[in-house]
Design an enzyme around this catalytic site. Sequence first.
Site, PDB file in Angstrom:
ATOM      1  N   LYS A  22      -9.970 -32.190 -13.587  1.00  0.00           N
ATOM      2  CA  LYS A  22     -10.831 -31.785 -12.472  1.00  0.00           C
ATOM      3  C   LYS A  22     -11.641 -32.970 -11.938  1.00  0.00           C
ATOM      4  CE  LYS A  22     -15.159 -29.210 -11.755  1.00  0.00           C
ATOM      5  NZ  LYS A  22     -16.092 -30.372 -11.774  1.00  0.00           N
ATOM      6  N   ASN A  23     -12.235 -33.742 -12.840  1.00  0.00           N
ATOM      7  CA  ASN A  23     -13.113 -34.822 -12.408  1.00  0.00           C
ATOM      8  C   ASN A  23     -12.364 -36.033 -11.877  1.00  0.00           C
ATOM      9  OD1 ASN A  23     -15.380 -33.326 -13.038  1.00  0.00           O
ATOM     10  ND2 ASN A  23     -15.567 -34.165 -15.096  1.00  0.00           N
ATOM     11  N   CYS A 117     -23.582 -26.673  -9.905  1.00  0.00           N
ATOM     12  CA  CYS A 117     -24.249 -26.197 -11.119  1.00  0.00           C
ATOM     13  C   CYS A 117     -25.711 -26.633 -11.149  1.00  0.00           C
ATOM     14  CB  CYS A 117     -23.546 -26.742 -12.360  1.00  0.00           C
ATOM     15  SG  CYS A 117     -21.917 -26.027 -12.655  1.00  0.00           S
ATOM     16  N   ARG A 122     -29.480 -34.670 -10.220  1.00  0.00           N
ATOM     17  CA  ARG A 122     -28.371 -35.521  -9.764  1.00  0.00           C
ATOM     18  C   ARG A 122     -28.591 -36.012  -8.322  1.00  0.00           C
ATOM     19  NH1 ARG A 122     -22.822 -32.919 -12.210  1.00  0.00           N
ATOM     20  NH2 ARG A 122     -23.608 -30.916 -11.577  1.00  0.00           N
ATOM     21  N   ASP A 306     -20.287 -33.380 -20.765  1.00  0.00           N
ATOM     22  CA  ASP A 306     -19.477 -32.200 -20.461  1.00  0.00           C
ATOM     23  C   ASP A 306     -18.903 -31.528 -21.703  1.00  0.00           C
ATOM     24  OD1 ASP A 306     -19.956 -32.320 -17.782  1.00  0.00           O
ATOM     25  OD2 ASP A 306     -17.979 -33.061 -17.204  1.00  0.00           O
ATOM     26  N   ARG A 398     -14.199 -22.837 -11.962  1.00  0.00           N
ATOM     27  CA  ARG A 398     -14.377 -24.118 -11.290  1.00  0.00           C
ATOM     28  C   ARG A 398     -13.766 -25.262 -12.083  1.00  0.00           C
ATOM     29  NH1 ARG A 398     -19.630 -25.685 -11.151  1.00  0.00           N
ATOM     30  NH2 ARG A 398     -18.859 -27.431  -9.920  1.00  0.00           N
TER      31      ARG A 398
END
Length: 420
Positions: A22-23, A117, A122, A306, A398
């Site tokens: 995903k990242n 999220c 951030r 994560d 997600r």
Amino acid sequence: MAKILINGGQTLDGEIWISGAKNAVLPILFASILGTKISRISNVPHLQDVTTSVELMAQMGAGISIDERLRIEINPSLLNRHEAPYDLVKTMRASILVLGPLLARHGRATVSLPGGCAIGSRPVNLHIHGLELMGADIQVKNGNIEATAKRLKGARILMDLVSVTGTENLMMAATLAAGTTVIENAAREPEIEDLANYLIAMGAKISGAGTHTIIIEGVDELGGADYEVLPDRIEAGTYLVAGAITGGRVKITRARPNTMDAILDKLAEAGAKITCGDDWIELDMQGRRPKAVNLTTAPYPAFPTDMQAQFTALNCIAEGTGVITETVFENRFMHVQELQRLGADIQLEGNTAIIRGVEKLTAAPLMATDLRASACLVLAALVAKGETSVDRVYHIDRGYEIIEEKLSQLGAKIKRIQIA
């Protein structure tokens, strides 16, 4: 709306494959905007964030097609809008990654301040400051980042904090800047290297990706590329923890062990027998209860934030007491209250969780608060006595592809149900 139901108590045993990261796939999709030719991206996971990214690029006019194998073809030459609207951006913080490519390729971009999220602030100031050093004129007003530049210019950028998305945004923008850009204190994650490799395949000149200093020599034009996204190390780690927490054996294929040293070291410390090949990992607890581990999250190659929630769940039923310190995000222990509903013994002291392992957890209704917290709750439910329900599973969608199907293949009693 949907929820996931888990009947705990099953020892997991089996083999599953790992999806694309995903990242990595999100910045790669947005990087395609930089090109003049078609790109084809394969090993794309079927995730809500990928769907949102594709919808965003389609709204901007890019030609998008997806085949039955989830290979995405992108024609950036059709792009005719330079705005990322709030209705899409609000659901996904990674949407800030459209800023650098739009600005570098088209000279202007309007991007709503991102959502996603609620695990930390951030801030986007690192992105903005770096682009301003490259000559961009940027204003933040009415909830939007409005940026213009005739052509970005190479610059030396020292990042105040190590930021994955900040590094990615600036690296993408620099590929079409005039001159040489040097990004110092750059993030070193494998997903940074994957993005750099894709950009190089498009014709970019990049060196140093994966180190603290990345050097980009700007070119006049990028083309397209056929590219396969690397495997998801966080998904891989999550399923290995699922095996460990249940005392079972799990083999994952289509994985990249050399990106997971910190995770595998902690699993071994917890008592797991770990065996690796070039593209597979097997974890075997041999029926034993895991041992508690201490860990501190930090940027790669240290232990990833994560995976913090998943190891919090592991410590809940482990032998002994584990101390977990979160240094990356200031609000990433929201799963603790839900774990306590299962009977976990956790004490929070600022950014540190002290977890005293208990022999058993008991099922309860749970509510996911963010992406990785939702995975943590599913893991804890695997060992909780009775049926646990996890609500707000849109968080898990997600970042995890068909999680209930993969866990079922390992022997978990888990299903998704639709609710009114």
